[in-house]
Design an enzyme around this catalytic site. Structure first.
Site: not given
Ligand code: AP5
Length: 206
Positions: A149, A123, A84, A9, A160
């Site tokens: 992160r 990532r 969300r 996203k 998540r």
């Protein structure tokens, strides 16, 4: 932009925002900025974000309401990671109606859970530019100043995903019923995902 964590996203929202001169509003980026700078908001949300839970609706909606009224949103905005929950989606509809605006399209970037784990563990983000990379799929340049992160550890990724499936995935049907959903295969290469997405956005805007 709707989709599970790690669907791409953020990667794609930046491309759409640039192409159509729209503001890019990432609620996740706003929370992380506030956590990093130890603001009041940051202190309030730190434990929730770092453990992979969702920040309360009221707080998140108030933040987006404020952000949407900034000058750079005059052409419109790409909302990345918001809404969300169904409550956030209802609040957004009201907020946009008050502003005399509406949603043009809800791109749903579809990616399987196994792929999410692979993507998020690889990532890395450049601290200076905010650019998103992947050690294997989208390697960073040698001079990038990379960070991993806090919520990209495997246990938190699974948390998540659980939050996504229970609280966010119902929005797929929510926006489908409103005729706004455009499903995009997020498992193609980044350039191909962008091409499909830009085509869908262009069609919705015309
Ligand atoms: P947020 O920052 O929104 O995180 P997320 O939704 O979990 O999404 P990500 O940023 O992890 O992934 P992405 O889909 O943007 O993928 P990316 O482009 O980076 O939210 C973080 C936290 O903030 C939440 O957990 C919550 O606590 C809080 N929060 C935020 N919004 C909230 C809200 N509305 N309400 C309540 N709480 C909220 O790509 C991932 C990786 O894959 C990268 O390495 C990238 O290079 C790679 N990649 C991308 N596309 C491809 C591709 N096509 N092929 C191969 N690799 C690819």
């Amino acid at each position: 932009m709707l989709g599970p964590p790690g669907a791409g996203k953020g990667t794609q929202a930046k491309i759409v925002a640039e192409k159509f001169s729209l503001a890019h509003i990432s609620t996740g980026d706003i929370f992380r900025y506030n956590i990093k700078n130890d603001t009041e908001l940051g202190k309030q949300v730190k434990a929730i974000v770092n453990s992979g839970g969702l920040v309360p609706d009221e707080l998140t909606v108030a933040l987006v309401k404020d952000r949407l009224q900034k000058e750079d949103c005059v052409n419109g905005a790409v909302l990345d990671g918001f809404p969300r929950t169904t409550a956030q989606a209802d609040a957004l509809a009201e907020l946009l109606a008050d502003l005399g605006s509406s949603i043009a399209i809800v791109p749903y970037v579809k990616v399987r859970d196994e792929e999410v784990v692979e993507r998020l563990s690889g990532r890395r983000t450049d601290k200076r530019t905010g650019k998103i990379y992947h050690l294997k799929y989208n390697p960073p340049p040698h001079d990038a100043d990379l960070e991993h992160r806090k919520d990209d550890q495997e246990e938190t990724i699974l948390e998540r995903l659980e939050e996504y499936h229970t609280k966010t995935a119902p929005l797929i049907a929510y926006y489908q019923e409103k005729g706004l959903l455009a499903e995009i295969n997020g498992e193609e290469q980044i350039d191909l995902v962008s091409a499909n997405l830009l085509r869908a956005v262009e069609a919705a805007a015309s």
